[in-house]
Design a protein around this motif. Structure first.
Motif, mmCIF file in Angstrom:
data_model
loop_
_atom_site.group_PDB
_atom_site.id
_atom_site.type_symbol
_atom_site.label_atom_id
_atom_site.label_comp_id
_atom_site.label_asym_id
_atom_site.label_seq_id
_atom_site.Cartn_x
_atom_site.Cartn_y
_atom_site.Cartn_z
ATOM 1 N N THR B 136 0.834 -1.205 0.000
ATOM 2 C CA THR B 136 0.000 0.000 0.000
ATOM 3 C C THR B 136 0.866 1.251 0.000
ATOM 4 O OG1 THR B 136 -0.016 -0.001 2.393
ATOM 5 C CG2 THR B 136 -1.844 -1.111 1.311
ATOM 6 N N ASP B 137 0.291 2.335 -0.494
ATOM 7 C CA ASP B 137 0.942 3.636 -0.431
ATOM 8 C C ASP B 137 1.199 3.983 1.033
ATOM 9 O OD1 ASP B 137 1.412 6.313 -2.077
ATOM 10 O OD2 ASP B 137 0.452 6.853 -0.187
ATOM 11 N N PHE B 138 0.274 3.580 1.901
ATOM 12 C CA PHE B 138 0.426 3.883 3.327
ATOM 13 C C PHE B 138 1.714 3.273 3.876
ATOM 14 C CE2 PHE B 138 0.072 3.041 7.814
ATOM 15 C CZ PHE B 138 -0.288 4.288 8.299
ATOM 16 N N ASN B 139 1.873 1.946 3.676
ATOM 17 C CA ASN B 139 3.055 1.282 4.226
ATOM 18 C C ASN B 139 4.348 1.760 3.572
ATOM 19 O OD1 ASN B 139 1.902 -0.371 6.168
ATOM 20 N ND2 ASN B 139 1.393 -1.961 4.679
ATOM 21 N N THR B 140 4.248 2.116 2.292
ATOM 22 C CA THR B 140 5.452 2.461 1.543
ATOM 23 C C THR B 140 5.893 3.899 1.793
ATOM 24 O OG1 THR B 140 4.649 0.960 -0.146
ATOM 25 C CG2 THR B 140 6.510 2.339 -0.753
ATOM 26 N N PHE B 141 4.940 4.784 1.938
ATOM 27 C CA PHE B 141 5.290 6.202 2.071
ATOM 28 C C PHE B 141 4.788 6.840 3.366
ATOM 29 C CE2 PHE B 141 5.418 5.890 -2.700
ATOM 30 C CZ PHE B 141 6.787 6.006 -2.775
ATOM 31 N N GLN B 142 3.472 6.763 3.574
ATOM 32 C CA GLN B 142 2.926 7.526 4.697
ATOM 33 C C GLN B 142 3.465 7.045 6.036
ATOM 34 O OE1 GLN B 142 -1.455 8.045 4.133
ATOM 35 N NE2 GLN B 142 -0.967 7.320 2.098
ATOM 36 N N ALA B 143 3.536 5.713 6.209
ATOM 37 C CA ALA B 143 4.032 5.180 7.477
ATOM 38 C C ALA B 143 5.518 5.469 7.644
ATOM 39 C CB ALA B 143 3.779 3.674 7.553
#
Lengths: 800, 341
Positions: B136-143
């Motif tokens: 996910t974009d979340f795990n890759t960038f946001q987190a």
């Protein structure tokens, strides 16, 4: 960011040598991409005044110029430069000068006319700046002055690659602040003073900010401008920075951009509409369906997140990205309105990305500029307008500042910083380091209260402070320490299984490959896969890399075929390869399902013809044997079932079933498909899902007693119908569960005249053994008979 | 009688001498020493001799028999040796002809170096974590503290499946996943894996490559502890003479951040063409895990500190084997693959 060391030394008190500066800068985290020298050293490149200019008698394109080179005397120079006029002063390379392109200037003969020198371009004296024009020097410089005595043409440029967080270093002032901290030097204060005329700026222009995306907007008015080239010292600085000199107004804005890290924009004041005798500037978001023609003569469709600088009638500038055509400063411009502003970085980024307009200005705005510097940069620009005598500067500046910068204060402590870094710095040392970077530090005992300079938008938490301290103190002065693990590092069961599988594959004589994970339509088309084939149902990229690389593989087979083809077409025709890698299958969940697969390919010959053997080609059973070895090593039992997959050759393909689940497939690559890939050898390919294999694998080994008594063998040959598979013969025998039967092996298959039509003969070797005692002949006979009876009753097999 | 014995002896000696085959010698044994052989016959006729001569003659016969037996044995052995010599001569081979080699499989160079790196970190108490290649974009960038629309995202031109799902651009999402899974327990992991970026393929770029990242989250770990780990790693992978050098850098997920150089493995720091005269090779990025990243992983940054580092597997493999083109790794030319034994 190109840093001229001459410029750096002018604005700081750094006294270090070029070498010392270059060696130390990287320790600040400023990565040096390259270092280059400008100029061609101390050579006879001199100021020459053109006394006369006449056409060459035999060549219309050439001119004969008489040039006064002061103490070097008068020189006759042949040139093709039309722009050089009588009484111009230009840089002239005299006889013997070695130019940047390696050529030496020599007295030469141009169709009977002598030429004693050369008007040089920037490139010929060691600048990367490309322009055919000669270098014009101001009239005040004495003829015959050596070029390097006029201005520092000889300089060192350092190209620094800045990390995305250091927008503050995109100007000389900012980068000099960082560099001087390493050398214990100071900044030389800038001069912001200029002469103002008696017209007040507020009587000329009114600025209204109608958007939250503009935090600050400053402006000034310069009247009766005289547009001309900027002085050579300014042009030289710009050329060193890689910027083309245009005219005094544009050059000043670029100079400020590079010096103060503040983009400026100059409007033609008279093109802006007036309200009550004043120009009215409105900073607002673009309207729905608003259009604006930018400087490059392209009409842009705007969206609401774009910021527009407008007058009361229309948009005049796409803020932070590009000026509007209508109010562009031209040769005819008389009065100028100069803007210095701060726009919300995200808006500028969106606009510039959407329109594909990336400028020096937008690059800086999106990295966030210094809000406190906006007015200072404008004043500095006005200082240069005054210095260059460009025009009359109205008194005061407009400064509309609805979103004031608030000082950022970070509270931390010396002990916390030392605890993070593993250092033993004192509060004083930390304070000194931070103050070199223009931080304000209030330290009481262990506590630190730090005010961040407004330019440093990258600093917001105490960890950032720790980094600042560490990098100026020197990362490499920190002594490594060792923090032991409280546990042992071991591979997980799956990782152990993968390692084991890897080893088994290698023991099978297979070499490991790693294929690209990307697959795409052209690859599937080449494999002649029907439109609904499951290989085509892969996780697709929104924007494919290429037609061939458009999605994530959901099988290893297409990639393996690609690799076999690559090798075969390079004359590597005997191949035994394996790959272990992930594949993805689209799912209804958020993420696709991902599995680790293992694939094998065999192609060409198993062994080539040698002095003692004939060549042996790989066949289906070699591939099956590799898979069987894997299953044997993982202690799982599988069965094979004939299938009809389009990319395999009919009748030479099977799926592999484990516990009722399909674990993979194998087969001979269809010869027609092989041909499409230019594969001209028999190729066998298969793959399995390791997750199913590993789940079924039995890895806990328990020793079984080795038979101490001799074993006994019996060979039998039975005739069965053609449609009876060997597998069913094995099943019948295995179903008998004979305790003394150790092994069953097929050692011959015969089909021909000696057996009935539609039948074939199978020769089987039976191995008997007993753990507890010697086998009696009668026991072996009895077991053999049971097998024969069962084969006869179940499969109509007849003893041959 | 004595003459008779002597003449047999002579006869046998001649026969043995002339025998060319072991079968002839066996015949001699049967004819002279066997149950119906000449000596047996002779012994049977002992009865006709005087009792006083009998022991003497008997002894003579036995002596003759023993001698013949011995001679026969020697002759058999000689003949057998000759026969073997003959046979061996027939089976003579050219030992310089090439041997028949069993097919040997080879590991991919990236696997070899990955295993070496894994073993070093296993030895330092790290375990190995893997995660999905599509994340996910979340795990890759946001987190990992990459803000939306921040220029830091430009550095990693991402291959998106849709706005939320992407081909991971680094293995860091495994760090995020591990923290989410492990908190509040300490973490000591490395995450090797395949990553993807929108890059045109050329000798130094590939849209697919491999990273190995490491993460250490615990109470009271210091920046100097990270340096200790990286120093051990450099020495164990590249040789005990290696030194490390850190340079400040920027990654959104670490603060402070550092690039880590290893003293050149070819010139040991003197400066050569591989290190472009600098004496150092850039091999790792590292830093203290950003408090936002720790927070999103479920750790309280006031209590826990984290350290992270990452390296490109291709880059390190290229250095070790002096491979000059990243494309070799994924073309799989067997002439390339077979070099890594």
């Amino acid at each position: 960011m190109l840093v001229s060391l001459d410029w750096l030394r002018e604005i700081t008190t750094i006294k270090n040598t070029d070498e010392e500066i270059i060696e130390n800068i990287p320790q600040n985290g400023l990565e040096i991409e390259s270092v280059c020298k400008t100029g061609i050293g101390k050579q006879n490149v001199v100021v020459g005044e053109v006394l006369s200019k006449n056409n060459h008698p035999d060549n219309k394109k050439l001119f004969i110029a008489e040039v006064d080179c002061g103490k070097f005397g008068k020189k006759q120079i042949i040139t093709d430069l039309e722009c050089v006029k009588v009484s111009d002063k230009v840089l002239t390379a005299l006889d013997g000068v070695v130019l940047a392109d390696g050529k030496t200037v020599k007295c030469a003969d141009f169709k009977g006319v002598k030429s004693e020198g050369f008007f040089v371009s920037w490139e010929l004296i060691g600048f990367s700046f490309k322009s055919p024009d000669p270098i014009f020097i101001e009239a005040s410089v004495e003829n015959g002055t050596l070029y390097d005595d006029i201005l520092p043409f000889n300089d060192t440029l350092i190209d620094i690659e800045l990390t995305a967080n250091r927008g503050d270093c995109l100007g000389m002032k900012g980068i000099a602040t960082d560099i001087k901290a390493r050398f214990d030097a100071d900044l030389v204060p800038f001069d912001y003073n200029y002469e103002q005329c008696n017209v007040k700026v507020e009587d000329e222009v009114e600025v209204n900010i109608e958007t939250e995306d503009c935090f600050r907007y400053c402006g000034a008015v310069i009247k009766n401008v005289k547009i001309e080239p900027s002085p050579m010292w300014m042009q030289l600085r710009l050329v060193k920075a890689g910027i083309r000199p245009i005219n005094n107004i544009v050059d000043i804005t670029n100079y400020i951009l590079y010096e103060m890290n503040q983009p400026l924009h100059a409007f033609d004041y008279d093109k802006l509409s007036s309200v009550n005798g004043k120009k009215k500037i409105i900073v607002r978001n673009a309207l729905e369906n608003e259009k604006l023609t930018t400087l490059d003569r392209i009409e842009r469709d705007l969206i609401v997140s774009d910021i527009v600088i407008a007058d009361s009638e229309r948009g005049q500038c796409l803020a932070g990205v590009m000026g509007g055509e209508n109010s562009e400063v031209t040769d005819k411009t008389v009065n100028v309105f100069l803007e210095s502003a701060f726009f919300r970085p995200v808006n500028i980024r969106k606009t510039s990305r959407r329109l594909g307009l990336r400028s020096e200005a937008s690059y800086r705005y999106e990295r966030e500029i210094d809000r406190k510097n906006v007015d200072m940069a404008l004043r500095r620009a006005l200082y240069y307008f005054d210095k260059l005598k460009v025009g009359e500067i109205s008194s005061g500046i407009v400064d509309v500042y609805p979103q004031k910068y608030e000082d950022k204060i970070i509270k931390t402590s010396t002990s916390w910083i030392n605890g993070k870094l593993g250092t033993e710095l004192t509060s004083i040392e930390i304070k000194n380091i931070l103050e070199k970077l223009l931080f304000k530090v209030n330290s009481i005992d262990d506590e630190l209260e730090i005010t961040i300079p407004s330019a440093r938008n990258d600093i917001s938490i105490k960890e950032d402070i720790a980094e600042e301290v560490a990098r100026i103190y020197g990362y490499n002065k920190i002594k490594p320490t060792y923090y032991p693990s409280k546990t042992a590092g071991v591979r997980t069961a799956e990782q152990k299984n993968t390692k084991k599988l890897h080893a088994v594959m290698m023991n099978c004589g297979l070499s490991e490959i790693k294929n690209f994970s990307f697959v795409g339509k052209s690859l599937f088309d080449k494999m002649c896969l029907p439109e609904d084939h499951y290989f085509r149902k892969s996780v697709m990229l929104q924007v494919p890399l290429t037609e061939d690389w458009a999605g994530m593989r959901n099988s290893l087979i297409p990639g393996i075929i690609r690799t076999v083809a690559f090798n075969v077409t390079r004359q590597n025709k005997n191949l035994s390869l394996f790959e272990i890698g992930n594949i993805s299958v689209p799912s209804d969940e958020l993420l696709p399902y991902e599995y680790k697969y293992a694939g094998i390919a065999l192609a060409g010959n198993k062994s080539d013809k040698s002095f003692c053997e004939n060549a042996v080609k790989y066949d289906f059973y070699d591939l099956k044997g590799c898979f069987d070895t894997i299953f044997e090593q993982f202690n799982v039992k599988v069965s094979y079932k004939a299938i009809n997959e389009c990319f395999f050759q009919t009748y030479q393909q099977a799926e592999i079933i484990l516990d009722g689940k399909r674990i993979g497939c194998l087969g001979k690559l269809h010869p027609e498909i092989a041909k499409k890939f230019d594969i001209d050898v028999d190729t066998f390919i298969g793959e399995i899902d390791t997750s199913i294999l590993f789940a079924a694998a039995v890895n806990n080994i328990i020793f079984t007693e080795i038979p101490k008594f001799p074993s006994s063998e019996r060979d039998i040959a039975v005739v069965v119908k053609d449609d009876i598979l060997i597998d069913s013969i094995f099943s019948v025998i295995n179903d008998l569960n004979l305790p003394i039967l150790q092994n069953v092996k097929v050692f011959d298959i015969y089909k021909g005249d000696k057996v009935a039509k539609g039948h074939y003969s199978v020769a089987i070797k039976l191995l008997f053994n007993k753990i507890t005692s010697t086998l009696k002949d009668s026991e072996v006979e009895e077991a053999t008979n049971k097998i024969l009876e069962a084969l006869n009753s179940k499969l109509n097999a007849v003893l041959r | 009688m004595q003459d008779q014995i002597n003449s047999i002896k002579e006869k046998v000696a001649t026969l043995i001498k002339n025998a060319v085959h072991s079968k002839e010698l066996e015949e001699i044994r049967i004819n002279f020493l066997g149950k119906k052989g000449e000596f047996t016959t002779l012994l049977k006729s002992l009865g006709s001799i005087s009792a006083e001569m009998r022991p003497k003659i008997g002894a003579m016969v036995n002596e003759a028999k023993a001698k013949i037996e011995k001679d026969l044995e020697k002759a058999v052995a000689d003949l057998k040796r000759k026969e073997l010599d003959l046979q061996f001569e027939k089976e003579k081979i050219d030992v310089t002809l090439p041997g028949r080699k069993p097919q040997i499989g080879t590991a991919h160079p990236l696997t070899i170096i990955q295993n070496e790196i894994e073993d070093i970190f296993l030895g330092l108490g790290f375990s190995i974590e893997e995660g999905p290649e599509i994340d996910t974009d979340f795990n890759t960038f946001q987190a990992l503290n990459f803000q939306d629309d921040h220029p830091a995202r430009d550095a990693q031109d991402t291959l998106y499946v849709n706005k939320d799902i992407l081909f991971r651009t680094h293995t860091s999402p495994v760090q995020a996943r591990t923290m989410q899974k492990m908190h509040p327990e300490p973490v000591r992991i490395i995450c090797p894996g395949r990553v993807f970026r929108r890059d045109a393929i050329d000798p130094t770029h590939s849209p697919q490559f491999h990273q190995i990242e490491g993460l250490l989250v615990d109470r009271d770990v210091k920046f100097s502890d990270l340096m200790g780990i990286l120093e051990i790693f450099a020495k164990k992978l590249f040789g005990n003479d290696r030194k490390i050098r850190l340079r400040p850098s920027f990654f959104p997920f670490t603060e402070p951040s550092a690039e880590v150089d290893v003293s050149c493995i070819f010139c040991n720091g003197k400066g050569c063409s591989f290190c472009k005269g600098s004496g150092w090779l850039e091999v790792l990025g590292s830093g203290a895990v950003h408090p936002n990243v720790l927070r999103m992983g479920g750790y309280d940054p006031e209590e826990f500190t984290g350290y992270a580092f990452g390296m490109g597997l291709e880059r390190i493999t290229e250095l070790i084997y002096q491979i000059n083109d990243i494309r070799y790794f994924f073309e799989n030319d067997v002439r390339f693959l077979k070099q890594f034994k």
